[in-house]
Motif scaffolding. Structure first.
Motif, PDB file in Angstrom:
ATOM      1  N   VAL A  60     -32.443 -37.278  77.681  1.00 41.18           N
ATOM      2  CA  VAL A  60     -31.483 -37.591  77.096  1.00 41.18           C
ATOM      3  C   VAL A  60     -32.124 -37.622  75.000  1.00 41.18           C
ATOM      4  O   VAL A  60     -32.841 -37.777  74.619  1.00 41.18           O
ATOM      5  CB  VAL A  60     -31.277 -38.876  77.143  1.00 41.18           C
ATOM      6  CG1 VAL A  60     -30.617 -39.451  76.612  1.00 41.18           C
ATOM      7  CG2 VAL A  60     -30.792 -40.021  78.288  1.00 41.18           C
ATOM      8  N   LEU A  61     -31.111 -37.068  74.699  1.00 35.95           N
ATOM      9  CA  LEU A  61     -30.863 -35.969  73.779  1.00 35.95           C
ATOM     10  C   LEU A  61     -29.939 -36.071  72.659  1.00 35.95           C
ATOM     11  O   LEU A  61     -28.952 -35.750  72.362  1.00 35.95           O
ATOM     12  CB  LEU A  61     -31.883 -34.919  73.286  1.00 35.95           C
ATOM     13  CG  LEU A  61     -33.415 -34.428  73.915  1.00 35.95           C
ATOM     14  CD1 LEU A  61     -33.046 -32.534  74.771  1.00 35.95           C
ATOM     15  CD2 LEU A  61     -34.147 -34.685  73.200  1.00 35.95           C
ATOM     16  N   TYR A  73     -28.166 -31.839  65.104  1.00 42.26           N
ATOM     17  CA  TYR A  73     -29.173 -31.836  65.441  1.00 42.26           C
ATOM     18  C   TYR A  73     -30.164 -33.620  65.229  1.00 42.26           C
ATOM     19  O   TYR A  73     -30.409 -32.926  63.459  1.00 42.26           O
ATOM     20  CB  TYR A  73     -29.844 -30.950  65.949  1.00 42.26           C
ATOM     21  CG  TYR A  73     -28.994 -29.905  67.070  1.00 42.26           C
ATOM     22  CD1 TYR A  73     -27.490 -29.874  66.975  1.00 42.26           C
ATOM     23  CD2 TYR A  73     -30.046 -30.193  68.152  1.00 42.26           C
ATOM     24  CE1 TYR A  73     -26.893 -28.866  67.556  1.00 42.26           C
ATOM     25  CE2 TYR A  73     -29.084 -29.287  69.403  1.00 42.26           C
ATOM     26  CZ  TYR A  73     -27.647 -28.523  69.253  1.00 42.26           C
ATOM     27  OH  TYR A  73     -27.282 -28.088  69.656  1.00 42.26           O
ATOM     28  N   GLU A 240     -40.372 -21.606  78.115  1.00 48.29           N
ATOM     29  CA  GLU A 240     -39.555 -20.730  77.994  1.00 48.29           C
ATOM     30  C   GLU A 240     -39.490 -19.952  78.654  1.00 48.29           C
ATOM     31  O   GLU A 240     -39.124 -18.732  79.092  1.00 48.29           O
ATOM     32  CB  GLU A 240     -39.460 -19.915  76.620  1.00 48.29           C
ATOM     33  CG  GLU A 240     -39.550 -22.149  76.260  1.00 48.29           C
ATOM     34  CD  GLU A 240     -39.234 -21.128  74.244  1.00 48.29           C
ATOM     35  OE1 GLU A 240     -39.636 -20.263  73.471  1.00 48.29           O
ATOM     36  OE2 GLU A 240     -38.693 -21.724  73.438  1.00 48.29           O
TER      37      GLU A 240
END
Ligand code: C2E
Ligand code: MG
Ligand code: MG
Ligand code: MG
Length: 289
Positions: A60-61, A73, A240
């Protein structure tokens, strides 16, 4: 010239660190306004179990909405939060929104999905934290067993004494505990061993180098084995590409998180992802072999 050079270099550093996030720091009054009015948006990033290819959890960000309702952000407001003791208010907003999202979009009874929330270093100084968290989730009919509390390695060490007590109490309440950004702090193994963590997340600064740098690769492999010996699950963050994922599978890493599998997304997108993306995950993992 030198000054310009330094300025340019630190500018480049900031650019790469900030990635695709909004880069201006949010003024204090806007942070307070957003928190007081619930102007917060949670993004969820899937975590994939590397032994069965299933989404096992989500991190959860949080993003705060500024005056124009644009998401800011964490690196645009975390410092403001910490410097002004707004950590409790932030955590309260995150939990309210998380419970809201779970009730609106998900089957609360899904015992196979873990929700990982981040807490600030300052929260480890608050002895009420375990009771507060337990009450919030209990009232919402969500089992603490499905909640992972992420604490960065450096905050666990900064508040070693109260921290240890709080961690033990959180475990007694059945929360899972994860040590975040592992490798960037100065934790001594002896301290890690004394703390009841159930999970360890290797920081992306190591993960991003394991295919190009032998030392990062062997430190990562050793960390995976050490954590598993201490009965912790290992999460690799910041994966990535396929090459990095392949290497982590070879090293026996348990769980993968990173843009290669999925970027953080709003709750509505997460439902679609959970419903429709098993094929894509399988394909991503096949591409590693
Ligand atoms: P973190 O807990 O280590 O979270 C992982 C960060 O890495 C997230 O950044 C995520 O979007 C990013 N990330 C994930 N996969 C990749 C990848 O493959 N490549 C790259 N370059 N980045 C990736 P985000 O969302 O900007 O959050 C930054 C930090 O802010 C978090 O680091 C966490 O420490 C803090 N944070 C986020 N939400 C909260 C919150 O609700 N409360 C508190 N106290 N801190 C939070
Ligand atoms: Mg985290
Ligand atoms: Mg992390
Ligand atoms: Mg981090």
């Amino acid at each position: 010239i030198l000054q310009n050079h330094v300025r340019q270099q630190s500018h480049d550093l900031t650019q790469s660190f900030l990635d695709d996030s909004i880069q201006t720091e949010m003024p204090l009054d806007e942070v307070v306004f957003a928190l007081s009015n619930g102007h917060i948006e949670l993004h969820y990033q899937p975590q994939i179990c590397l032994s069965n290819n299933k989404v096992t959890g989500v991190e959860v960000l949080c993003r705060l909405l500024d005056g124009d309702r644009k998401p800011v952000y964490p690196n645009g407001f975390i410092d403001v939060i910490e410097a002004n003791g707004l950590n409790e208010l932030l955590l309260d907003c995150v939990i309210t929104q998380l419970i809201n999202d779970i009730h609106t979009h998900f089957n609360t009874a899904d015992p196979f999905l873990y929700w990982s929330i981040n807490v600030s270093a300052l929260d480890l100084d608050n002895l009420d934290l375990p009771d507060t968290l337990a009450n919030r989730f209990q009232q919402a009919d969500i089992s603490p067993d499905n909640i992972v509390i992420e604490i960065t390695e450096s905050s666990a060490i900064k508040h070693l004494h109260t921290g240890l007590d709080i961690l033990a109490r959180l475990r007694l309440k059945q929360f899972k505990l994860s040590i975040d950004d592992f490798g960037t702090g100065t934790a001594v193994l002896e301290n890690i061993k004394r703390m009841p963590f159930t999970e360890l997340k290797i920081d992306k600064t190591f993960i991003e180098k394991i295919t190009s740098d032998k030392r990062s690769a062997s430190l990562t492999a050793d960390t995976i084995h050490m954590a598993q010996h201490l009965n912790m699950k290992v999460v690799a963050e910041g994966i990535e590409d396929a090459k990095t994922a392949k290497k982590l599978i070879e090293m026996g890493c348990d769980i993968a998180q990173g843009y290669y599998f999925a970027k953080p997304m709003p709750a509505t997108k997460l439902i679609e992802y959970l419903d429709n993306n098993q094929e894509l995950i399988n394909k991503r993992i096949e591409e590693c072999h």
